[in-house]
Motif scaffolding. Structure first.
Motif, short mmCIF file in Angstrom:
data_model
loop_
_atom_site.label_atom_id
_atom_site.label_comp_id
_atom_site.label_asym_id
_atom_site.label_seq_id
_atom_site.Cartn_x
_atom_site.Cartn_y
_atom_site.Cartn_z
N PRO A 116 0.81 -1.23 0.00
CA PRO A 116 0.00 0.00 0.00
C PRO A 116 0.84 1.27 0.00
O PRO A 116 1.91 1.33 0.61
N ASN A 117 0.32 2.28 -0.68
CA ASN A 117 0.98 3.60 -0.74
C ASN A 117 0.49 4.46 0.44
O ASN A 117 -0.37 5.32 0.29
N THR A 118 1.04 4.18 1.60
CA THR A 118 0.60 4.92 2.79
C THR A 118 1.73 5.68 3.48
O THR A 118 1.50 6.35 4.49
N LYS A 119 2.93 5.62 2.93
CA LYS A 119 4.04 6.33 3.54
C LYS A 119 4.02 7.80 3.11
O LYS A 119 3.63 8.14 1.99
N ASN A 120 4.44 8.65 4.02
CA ASN A 120 4.65 10.07 3.73
C ASN A 120 3.40 10.80 3.26
O ASN A 120 3.45 11.70 2.41
N ILE A 121 2.24 10.41 3.81
CA ILE A 121 1.01 11.18 3.52
C ILE A 121 0.44 11.78 4.81
O ILE A 121 -0.69 12.26 4.82
N GLY A 122 1.22 11.75 5.88
CA GLY A 122 0.82 12.42 7.12
C GLY A 122 -0.15 11.65 7.99
O GLY A 122 -0.88 12.24 8.79
N LEU A 123 -0.16 10.33 7.90
CA LEU A 123 -1.08 9.55 8.72
C LEU A 123 -0.83 9.74 10.21
O LEU A 123 -1.76 9.68 11.02
N ALA A 142 -2.81 4.54 12.54
CA ALA A 142 -1.69 3.60 12.51
C ALA A 142 -2.00 2.51 11.49
O ALA A 142 -3.13 2.02 11.40
N THR A 143 -1.00 2.13 10.70
CA THR A 143 -1.22 1.11 9.68
C THR A 143 -0.90 -0.27 10.22
O THR A 143 -0.23 -0.43 11.24
N ASN A 144 -1.39 -1.28 9.52
CA ASN A 144 -1.10 -2.68 9.82
C ASN A 144 -0.45 -3.29 8.58
O ASN A 144 -1.11 -3.51 7.58
N LYS A 145 0.86 -3.49 8.64
CA LYS A 145 1.64 -3.94 7.49
C LYS A 145 1.48 -2.99 6.31
O LYS A 145 1.48 -3.39 5.14
N GLY A 146 1.32 -1.71 6.63
CA GLY A 146 1.18 -0.69 5.60
C GLY A 146 -0.26 -0.38 5.23
O GLY A 146 -0.55 0.69 4.70
N PHE A 147 -1.18 -1.30 5.49
CA PHE A 147 -2.58 -1.10 5.15
C PHE A 147 -3.29 -0.28 6.25
O PHE A 147 -2.89 -0.34 7.42
#
Length: 441
Positions: A263-270, A276-281
């Motif tokens: 998943p594209n979840t890095k560096n979007i300010g989450l 918090a992500t789970n294995k990126g999701f």
């Protein structure tokens, strides 16, 4: 202030924006790269274009095998690549025009959350305030240490779509839909395929009998098959690729690495919005909420990594925001397809899901179907799974079985009984009548 901001303009983000426009919601759609996302630009659309362009090769081969004649089809790969480029460009323009018609503000930029009601556009250095946000950032090819893409000999599923010169030999790591579909394209154009899979069968997420049918076809096509084979590393020497397995080394002209997506979840300010992500999701609840006013749809929530699932989730979330929907999204019947030959469909429960439970199976081969036989492609079957005399799952493998998927989805979703099947007339001759036969067995 926007009623909705949407990050990502793939199938999920686009459908969400379109539905938001129809609901008269003030909407911003933010896309860092290109409208249409992975699916349109480097995924399902170009791969189906490639399979469609090479389908005559498959049919000529089948008709030759049953001694109806001989023939040859020379595909211009350069013309195909040009058509791909033109089709994608035209579709992107059509998407933009449709969204503008509904007054959607489109920003080609990277969106980064500043807080739970504000998002910053990185390039333009401006902030957008919002009441609701939808994260639809999709996924990218998974990169594993030792198997990194070099864009020349070791290729991702995106990079290989640009090849004009067909490699004499192509090693493919991963036998999921991406590996199988691209493998068939290159095989039809003359590449010797070497398929490498860590698990014990092709299409390992499907039921074993589906995998067995695929295996039979791949053997007939003279693919070299390596199952229960883990790749330790890939090396390059003298412009050749060497794939190092535990007990042998495979040599090829090119190597496609198709072992999943992340998943594209890095560096979007989450971290700024306490997600918090789970294995990126991004974890979501049954309403696709990641937090009170922020939703995550499509691949990025990991629920169903399919374009049509993302689109459906996007429409649902907008209806929820517009107070046109109040029911939870899950559970949802989501169909899936693998294209090429043989095609594979699956919807509802599989045998793999029912271990320890009581169920019945009815199955018919496609060998007697007149449409499949008309093309000399009668291999495969349709399978129906029953629980308590209701249909809970349908799967099929064979010639153009993807044409059955919408009807199969309706049947599973409504949990048809045999009595309901008999209420309908299935046209003849069609593939559908074999589905009816499987249902009434």
């Amino acid at each position: 202030m926007y009623d909705v901001v949407i990050i990502g303009a793939g199938p999920g983000g686009y459908q969400a924006a379109l539905e938001a426009g129809k609901q008269d919601l003030k909407t911003a759609l933010i896309e860092e790269k290109k409208l249409g996302g992975t699916c349109l630009n480097v995924g399902c659309i170009p791969t189906k274009l490639f399979l469609g362009a090479t389908e005559p090769i498959e049919e000529i081969k089948s008709l030759t095998r049953i001694r109806l004649g001989k023939g040859h089809f020379d595909l211009s790969v350069s013309a195909l690549l040009k058509r791909k480029k033109n089709l994608i460009s035209a579709t992107q323009k059509a998407i933009a025009q449709t969204l503008k018609k509904f007054n959607i503000d489109i920003f080609q930029d990277k969106g980064i959350f500043e807080n739970k009601t504000t998002l910053k556009l990185q390039k333009q250095n401006i902030s957008l305030s919002f009441k609701n946000a939808i994260i639809a950032t999709g996924t990218s090819e998974r990169v594993i240490p030792g198997l990194e893409f070099d864009g020349n000999l070791i290729l991702s599923s995106s990079q290989i779509l640009e090849l004009e010169d067909i490699p004499p030999t192509l090693a493919i790591i991963g036998s999921g839909p991406i590996g199988l579909e691209l493998g068939q394209y290159f095989s039809r154009l003359g590449s010797k395929i070497m398929l490498i899979e860590a698990l014990d069968r092709p299409a390992p997420l499907e039921d074993p009998d589906i995998s067995k049918e695929i295996f039979k076809h791949l053997k007939k096509e003279k693919w070299e098959l390596y199952f229960k084979s883990k790749v330790k590393k890939i090396t390059i020497k003298d412009k050749r690729v060497f794939i190092h397995l535990e007990n042998e080394i495979i040599e090829a002209d090119k190597c496609l690495v198709a072992i999943g997506r992340l998943p594209n979840t890095k560096n979007i300010g989450l971290e700024k919005i306490d997600i918090a992500t789970n294995k990126g999701f991004i974890p979501v609840d049954n309403y696709l909420k990641a937090s009170k006013n922020i939703f995550a749809i499509g691949d990025v929530n990991g629920k169903a990594m399919l374009a049509h699932a993302a689109a459906d989730q996007g429409e649902y979330v907008i209806r929820l925001i517009a107070n046109k929907e109040n029911s939870p999204y899950f559970p949802k019947t989501i169909p899936s397809c693998i294209y090429g030959f043989p095609e594979v469909i699956s919807v509802g429960k599989k045998e793999l899901d029912l271990k320890g439970q009581e169920y019945n199976i009815t199955k018919v081969p496609l060998i007697s179907n007149p449409i499949a036989q008309a093309h000399g492609l009668g291999n495969g079957f349709i399978k129906v799974i029953w629980q308590k005399k209701q249909v809970v799952g349908i799967s099929a493998v064979g010639f153009r079985v993807s044409h059955l998927i919408t009807l199969a989805t309706i049947i599973v979703n409504q949990k048809w009984t045999k009595a309901q099947v008999r209420e309908h007339i299935f046209a003849h001759p069609t593939l559908d009548e074999s589905l009816k036969e499987a249902l009434l067995q």
